[in-house]
Structure formats: C-alpha cells, structure tokens
Motif scaffolding. Sequence first.
Motif, mmCIF file in Angstrom:
data_model
loop_
_atom_site.group_PDB
_atom_site.id
_atom_site.type_symbol
_atom_site.label_atom_id
_atom_site.label_comp_id
_atom_site.label_asym_id
_atom_site.label_seq_id
_atom_site.Cartn_x
_atom_site.Cartn_y
_atom_site.Cartn_z
ATOM 1 N N HIS A 111 0.655 -3.867 -2.171
ATOM 2 C CA HIS A 111 1.127 -2.634 -3.269
ATOM 3 C C HIS A 111 -0.044 -1.554 -3.058
ATOM 4 O O HIS A 111 -1.194 -1.700 -2.748
ATOM 5 C CB HIS A 111 0.713 -3.261 -4.775
ATOM 6 C CG HIS A 111 1.599 -4.752 -5.065
ATOM 7 N ND1 HIS A 111 3.093 -4.728 -4.911
ATOM 8 C CD2 HIS A 111 1.277 -5.789 -4.889
ATOM 9 C CE1 HIS A 111 3.446 -5.651 -5.285
ATOM 10 N NE2 HIS A 111 2.290 -6.589 -5.381
ATOM 11 N N GLU B 170 10.188 -2.857 -1.747
ATOM 12 C CA GLU B 170 8.521 -2.611 -1.832
ATOM 13 C C GLU B 170 7.899 -3.423 -0.582
ATOM 14 O O GLU B 170 6.850 -2.839 -0.446
ATOM 15 C CB GLU B 170 8.013 -3.433 -3.349
ATOM 16 C CG GLU B 170 8.641 -2.514 -4.480
ATOM 17 C CD GLU B 170 10.239 -2.639 -4.783
ATOM 18 O OE1 GLU B 170 10.622 -2.331 -5.797
ATOM 19 O OE2 GLU B 170 10.668 -3.645 -4.125
ATOM 20 N N MET C 144 -4.108 -7.708 -2.784
ATOM 21 C CA MET C 144 -2.992 -6.853 -3.515
ATOM 22 C C MET C 144 -2.765 -5.813 -2.625
ATOM 23 O O MET C 144 -1.610 -5.172 -2.789
ATOM 24 C CB MET C 144 -3.439 -6.682 -4.876
ATOM 25 C CG MET C 144 -3.253 -7.875 -5.793
ATOM 26 S SD MET C 144 -1.541 -8.210 -6.094
ATOM 27 C CE MET C 144 -1.711 -9.841 -5.582
ATOM 28 N N LYS C 145 -3.783 -5.128 -2.182
ATOM 29 C CA LYS C 145 -3.446 -3.722 -1.205
ATOM 30 C C LYS C 145 -2.621 -4.001 -0.048
ATOM 31 O O LYS C 145 -2.120 -3.107 0.238
ATOM 32 C CB LYS C 145 -4.781 -3.366 -1.000
ATOM 33 C CG LYS C 145 -4.803 -1.702 -0.297
ATOM 34 C CD LYS C 145 -5.995 -1.135 -0.286
ATOM 35 C CE LYS C 145 -6.159 0.125 0.328
ATOM 36 N NZ LYS C 145 -7.485 0.820 0.568
ATOM 37 N N SER D 224 5.720 -8.474 -12.620
ATOM 38 C CA SER D 224 6.109 -7.751 -11.733
ATOM 39 C C SER D 224 7.711 -7.981 -11.066
ATOM 40 O O SER D 224 8.209 -9.231 -11.303
ATOM 41 C CB SER D 224 5.354 -7.675 -10.677
ATOM 42 O OG SER D 224 5.206 -8.971 -9.765
ATOM 43 N N GLU E 37 8.810 0.178 2.001
ATOM 44 C CA GLU E 37 7.639 1.159 1.472
ATOM 45 C C GLU E 37 6.359 0.451 2.444
ATOM 46 O O GLU E 37 5.488 1.303 2.923
ATOM 47 C CB GLU E 37 7.421 0.523 0.084
ATOM 48 C CG GLU E 37 8.503 1.353 -0.659
ATOM 49 C CD GLU E 37 8.291 1.018 -2.310
ATOM 50 O OE1 GLU E 37 7.148 0.449 -2.585
ATOM 51 O OE2 GLU E 37 9.127 1.537 -2.813
ATOM 52 N N TYR F 289 -2.602 -4.612 -10.904
ATOM 53 C CA TYR F 289 -1.933 -5.981 -10.759
ATOM 54 C C TYR F 289 -2.896 -6.959 -11.100
ATOM 55 O O TYR F 289 -4.320 -6.775 -11.075
ATOM 56 C CB TYR F 289 -1.530 -6.193 -9.349
ATOM 57 C CG TYR F 289 -0.482 -5.335 -8.921
ATOM 58 C CD1 TYR F 289 1.036 -6.008 -9.103
ATOM 59 C CD2 TYR F 289 -0.389 -4.099 -8.652
ATOM 60 C CE1 TYR F 289 1.965 -5.392 -8.701
ATOM 61 C CE2 TYR F 289 0.892 -3.154 -8.331
ATOM 62 C CZ TYR F 289 1.921 -3.899 -8.310
ATOM 63 O OH TYR F 289 2.908 -3.291 -8.082
ATOM 64 N N TYR G 69 10.644 -6.610 -8.174
ATOM 65 C CA TYR G 69 11.073 -5.844 -6.985
ATOM 66 C C TYR G 69 12.450 -5.615 -6.627
ATOM 67 O O TYR G 69 13.373 -6.129 -7.443
ATOM 68 C CB TYR G 69 10.179 -6.539 -5.769
ATOM 69 C CG TYR G 69 10.625 -7.836 -5.259
ATOM 70 C CD1 TYR G 69 11.246 -8.033 -4.184
ATOM 71 C CD2 TYR G 69 10.597 -8.891 -6.366
ATOM 72 C CE1 TYR G 69 11.667 -9.180 -3.817
ATOM 73 C CE2 TYR G 69 10.875 -10.333 -5.606
ATOM 74 C CZ TYR G 69 11.587 -10.414 -4.549
ATOM 75 O OH TYR G 69 11.862 -11.680 -4.266
ATOM 76 N N ASN H 26 -0.976 0.607 -5.393
ATOM 77 C CA ASN H 26 -2.048 0.533 -6.606
ATOM 78 C C ASN H 26 -2.692 -0.994 -6.917
ATOM 79 O O ASN H 26 -2.024 -1.252 -8.006
ATOM 80 C CB ASN H 26 -1.369 1.475 -7.603
ATOM 81 C CG ASN H 26 -0.753 2.806 -7.269
ATOM 82 O OD1 ASN H 26 -1.721 3.548 -6.736
ATOM 83 N ND2 ASN H 26 0.424 2.967 -7.305
ATOM 84 N N PRO H 27 -3.395 -1.352 -6.070
ATOM 85 C CA PRO H 27 -3.570 -2.717 -6.511
ATOM 86 C C PRO H 27 -4.468 -3.014 -7.759
ATOM 87 O O PRO H 27 -4.378 -4.053 -8.435
ATOM 88 C CB PRO H 27 -4.379 -3.209 -5.338
ATOM 89 C CG PRO H 27 -5.025 -1.828 -4.949
ATOM 90 C CD PRO H 27 -3.826 -1.102 -5.174
ATOM 91 N N VAL I 237 2.245 -6.638 -13.212
ATOM 92 C CA VAL I 237 1.576 -5.381 -13.078
ATOM 93 C C VAL I 237 1.574 -4.861 -14.512
ATOM 94 O O VAL I 237 2.503 -4.982 -15.204
ATOM 95 C CB VAL I 237 2.760 -4.448 -12.129
ATOM 96 C CG1 VAL I 237 4.111 -4.456 -12.576
ATOM 97 C CG2 VAL I 237 2.258 -2.998 -11.960
ATOM 98 N N THR J 201 2.883 -12.680 -9.915
ATOM 99 C CA THR J 201 2.066 -11.606 -10.025
ATOM 100 C C THR J 201 2.536 -10.709 -11.218
ATOM 101 O O THR J 201 3.668 -10.409 -11.372
ATOM 102 C CB THR J 201 2.104 -10.766 -8.669
ATOM 103 O OG1 THR J 201 1.904 -11.456 -7.549
ATOM 104 C CG2 THR J 201 1.561 -9.442 -8.491
#
Length: 308
Positions: free
Chosen positions: A275, A207, A271-272, A119, A211, A281, A121, A277-278, A114, A112
């Motif tokens: 994350h 994440e 993705m949502k 990305s 989160e 990505y 984490y 803010n998909p 971003v 993945t």
Amino acid sequence: MKNLIVSLFFLSMLLVFGSCGKSADLDANGIPGKLVVALYGSDDPGALRGAIKPFQQYLEKKLGMPVEFIYTTDYTSVIEALRSKKTHIAYLSPFSYVLASQTHDITPIITTGVDGKQSMYHSTIFTSIHSGINSIADLKARAKNITLCFADPASTSGHLIPRAYLTTIGLNPDNNVFKETIFAGNHVASVLSVTSDKVDVGCAATEFGLEIAERKGLVKKDQIRVLWQSEPIVGSPIVARNDLNKDFVKKIQNLYLNLAKDEPGIFLPYMKLLHPNPERYSYLTIQDSMYNGIRKIASGIKDLSVIK
C-alpha cells in the motif's frame, strides 16, 4: 483448469512441503514446538522475505519458540500446507480461504484494516492501449481471437471474480470462447503479460497488480486500458488451524492486532510493499461469515471441488 490445479497440488507437495517432516506437530495441549506460517510469496519474494524477517524475530521473542515462514509460489500450495498439517498459520486470499475452508478445520483470525475499517480491494479486466480493444463489447465481439490471462488459480481478484463476471456476460472461459486462456502466476505477471503483448487481455487486482506495477515503474498508467472493475472485495484473511490451543491462537491474534501500534518499525515496511500509505493500515479481527459472498460466487466454478 482441473488438470492445472491438480498438477499444482502434487508439485506443491514435492517441492515446497516435502521436506517439512513433523515440524508442525502439536503437543498434548495443542501447542507446537515451532510455529510454522505459510504464505504466498508474491511477485517480489525477496522484498517480502526482507520485510517479514523482523516480524518473524518478534514472534519468536514474544512466543518463546522458533518461528518458520514458508513462502510458496501460489495459493494452492498454502492450501496444501493446511491440508497436510505442515503449517499452523496461513495467509490466504478470500477465494483460497473459501477453497480451504470447504474441508479443512481452520478459522480466520486476522485481516488488514484501513483507517480502522476492514480494507477492500477490486478486480480488474484490462488490456494494452495498443490492442484495439476499447470496451467489454469489443472483448465479446473479438473473443475467439483473444488470449486471456488470469493470475493465480486460487486468486480472488485475479481469477474467481473476473471469471464469474465474464461468465455472466456469455464469455465462460470453460466453453472455449477465447482463443486461449492461461494463468500468469501472480497479479504483476498478469499485468506484464499484457504490456509485453504476450496476451491480449489480463485479469488482476487493481491495488495488488496494476498499482504495484505502476509504483515499481514496471508499467506506466497510460499503457493500460481498464475494461471493467469489480465492486469492492472483502480483504484477505490470516487463518489458524482449529486444533491449535485456543489461548495460544489468541496470543498470536493479539500480537497481530497490536503490531501497528507497538512495533511500527516492523509493521510499516511490510505494509509499504502492498500500500502507498501504510500508516493508515492495521490488523483487525475477521469472521468466517464475511466470506459468504465469495462462497456464493465460487459455487458457480465447476472445478471448485478438485481442491480438497
């Protein structure tokens, strides 16, 4: 730890993959009659299945063959699927990839990204604000009376990284320095184990644990005290077996790479789940060498060799 991982292996074989038969067999050209994809089912398997279903249908249309997604309860089961050739493609964590790549003929093909970059984490060690543990110094001083919770045995941020850090500060869990050490099963479960006072200290991804639990309203940010956070960790890979036809794998890889642009209605809901803010990505290519840092850390785990 060793007995736990071995038990997970046999349980995985019996319950998850025992009925798969020869569904992952290849023809003479290295192409399956049905593509089988294995992935860890996360803390919310129902939502994951719902988000994956449109992508499964998309793959079936583009590849011209049936596609089956197998959802497991832990990363160890995914490794077992690769070992026994019950799956062709697998979603792994960085640590579970390192474990699987020790003896299995696999290649990472996708990770993945971003904003067009790979990305990253983080791993977190945390406690409840009511625990009276305010720092790592407190953790060290009170370790003999503390119950510690990891996530999944093959998790990078929920096990390998925090275990390695604790070992460097003289708190090697293998040496019975804590009152008790357990595995919650996944990242969110580790968070909830702490906030429900079942354990004193938990380990999880920032994440994908803390989160996500906050976004779902399962915990409030002010319920958690972060004691330590790791440096950035390289993102998780999607891998393919090396006995698959190379052109076939390339086609699958391209479908992932173009998914965010070609099919945002399929890509964004998945993705949502992970994350906030998909739209930032996408999928990117990945190389095995990106996981050498994880290999170096993993070499210090004495039971690493039990996963074959």
